[in-house]
Enzyme design. Structure first.
Site, PDB file in Angstrom:
ATOM      1  N   HIS A   1      31.319  39.048  42.853  1.00 24.49           N
ATOM      2  CA  HIS A   1      32.301  39.928  42.931  1.00 24.49           C
ATOM      3  C   HIS A   1      31.457  41.207  42.099  1.00 24.49           C
ATOM      4  CE1 HIS A   1      36.264  42.320  42.810  1.00 24.49           C
ATOM      5  NE2 HIS A   1      36.342  41.463  43.671  1.00 24.49           N
TER       6      HIS A   1
ATOM      7  N   ASP B   1      39.813  43.109  50.081  1.00 20.81           N
ATOM      8  CA  ASP B   1      38.414  42.448  50.092  1.00 20.81           C
ATOM      9  C   ASP B   1      38.321  41.029  49.939  1.00 20.81           C
ATOM     10  OD1 ASP B   1      39.391  42.846  47.393  1.00 20.81           O
ATOM     11  OD2 ASP B   1      37.464  42.808  46.465  1.00 20.81           O
TER      12      ASP B   1
HETATM   13 ZN   LIG Z   1      38.251  41.613  44.702  1.00 18.62          ZN
HETATM   14 ZN   LIG Z   2      41.403  42.015  43.634  1.00 21.91          ZN
END
Ligand SMILES: [Zn+2]
Ligand SMILES: [Zn+2]
Length: 337
Positions: free
Chosen positions: A267, A66
């Protein structure tokens, strides 16, 4: 010198309808530095209103998908645009092997790619500032990054200069830059005679994925902006420990201990409501924002005021980019791809 931080992707692990995975653009003067490059980063840059920024450096906090699945597309598109400026990729050990495997997808690029696996310490230097990496505490080797500006000479005291009968003109500039100068009448003037106290630079710290940790706290001491991950809310605090992430409240507690000026939480897991993340964080630290994709924080020099948040949105950052992309935004048609 302008300093802007633009949130290109603010989701954890998987993109949502409104949030893309991790990517943050730092623009300082003519430098363009991208921290992490989640899936779809190149399209996010286009949607941000900044255009497909020709970044100089991509800094990866760690090698989870990600944070890096946007790299192959970005590297490839730079090639199609016939970029010739080198691109530096900096990240923790394992980066070179990863890039080698991605080579199958990206192919040859017309521009050189410099890969640097790094640990804590200074990883980049530019005029009046440096980028430092520091250890963080995630489930794989991980780094946070801190952009630290040098202190600047004090403000020029015109009255003091006139009292010393320094002729106006280039001598003023040399004194402002910290040089001692000789006057036409042979007297010497030292810069401290006409400059106020040194003025602090700005510091921007990005935690990457991590538990709250000493490395981030030390780097963020007195920082102008701390961008800290806040994957979870308090009801999943045990999960935060298990997966080596942080809750919004934990990030805020760290920000309070470090005495940062502004905390930006990013995040976010797809289950995390931004408003609730902010509420929980505010219990520990009041100056907190939960940016959406394309929001931008402008960081003036401290004597000109605190950080300013520009709301982004479809079609442009703050309805018209506040910071220009360096280089030509390019004009690829679908036939090029
Ligand atoms: Zn991440
Ligand atoms: Zn991570």
């Amino acid at each position: 010198m302008d300093l802007f931080v633009t949130f290109i992707g603010t989701a954890a692990s998987v993109p949502t309808a409104t949030r893309s995975t991790a990517a943050t653009l730092i623009a300082r003067g003519g430098d363009r530095w991208l921290v992490d490059c989640g899936e779809g980063t190149q399209r996010q840059l286009l949607r941000s209103g900044l255009g497909l920024v020709d970044v100089d450096v991509v800094l990866l906090t760690h090698l989870h998908g990600d944070h890096l699945l946007g790299l192959p597309g970005l590297l490839k598109t730079y090639g199609l645009r016939e970029r010739d400026r080198p691109l530096a990729l900096i990240g923790p050990p394992g980066l070179a092997g990863l890039l080698e495997r991605l080579g199958v997808v990206v192919g040859r690029t017309p521009y050189p790619i410099w890969i640097e696996e790094t640990g804590p310490g200074v990883v980049l230097e530019t005029a009046g500032a440096r980028m430092e990496a520091f250890h963080t505490d995630h489930s794989v080797p991980s780094l946070g990054y801190a952009l630290v500006e040098d202190p600047r000479p004090g403000a020029f005291d015109l009255a003091a200069a006139r009292a010393l009968r320094i002729p106006e003109g280039p001598l003023y500039g040399r004194l402002q830059r910290g040089e001692a100068v000789a006057l036409p009448d042979a007297r010497e003037v030292r810069p401290e005679e006409v400059l106020g106290p040194q003025r602090p630079g700005r510091t921007v710290v990005l935690s990457g994925d991590t538990r709250p940790c000493a490395g981030t706290e030390a780097a963020a001491a007195g920082a102008t902006l701390l961008v800290h991950e806040a994957t979870f809310l308090e009801d999943e605090s045990q999960r935060a420990v298990e997966t080596r992430h942080s809750t919004a409240r934990e990030a805020a507690e760290l920000a309070a201990r470090a005495g940062v000026e502004l905390l930006a939480l990013t995040h976010l897991s797809s289950r995390t409501l931004p408003r609730e993340a902010r509420r929980q964080a505010e219990e520990a630290f009041p100056d907190v924002i939960v940016p959406r994709d394309f929001d931008q924080v402008e960081l003036p020099f401290p004597e000109r005021g605190g950080p300013v948040v520009h709301r982004g949105g479809e079609g442009g950052v703050g309805r018209g980019p506040r910071v220009a992309a360096s280089g030509d935004p390019g004009s690829l048609s679908s036939d090029d791809l």
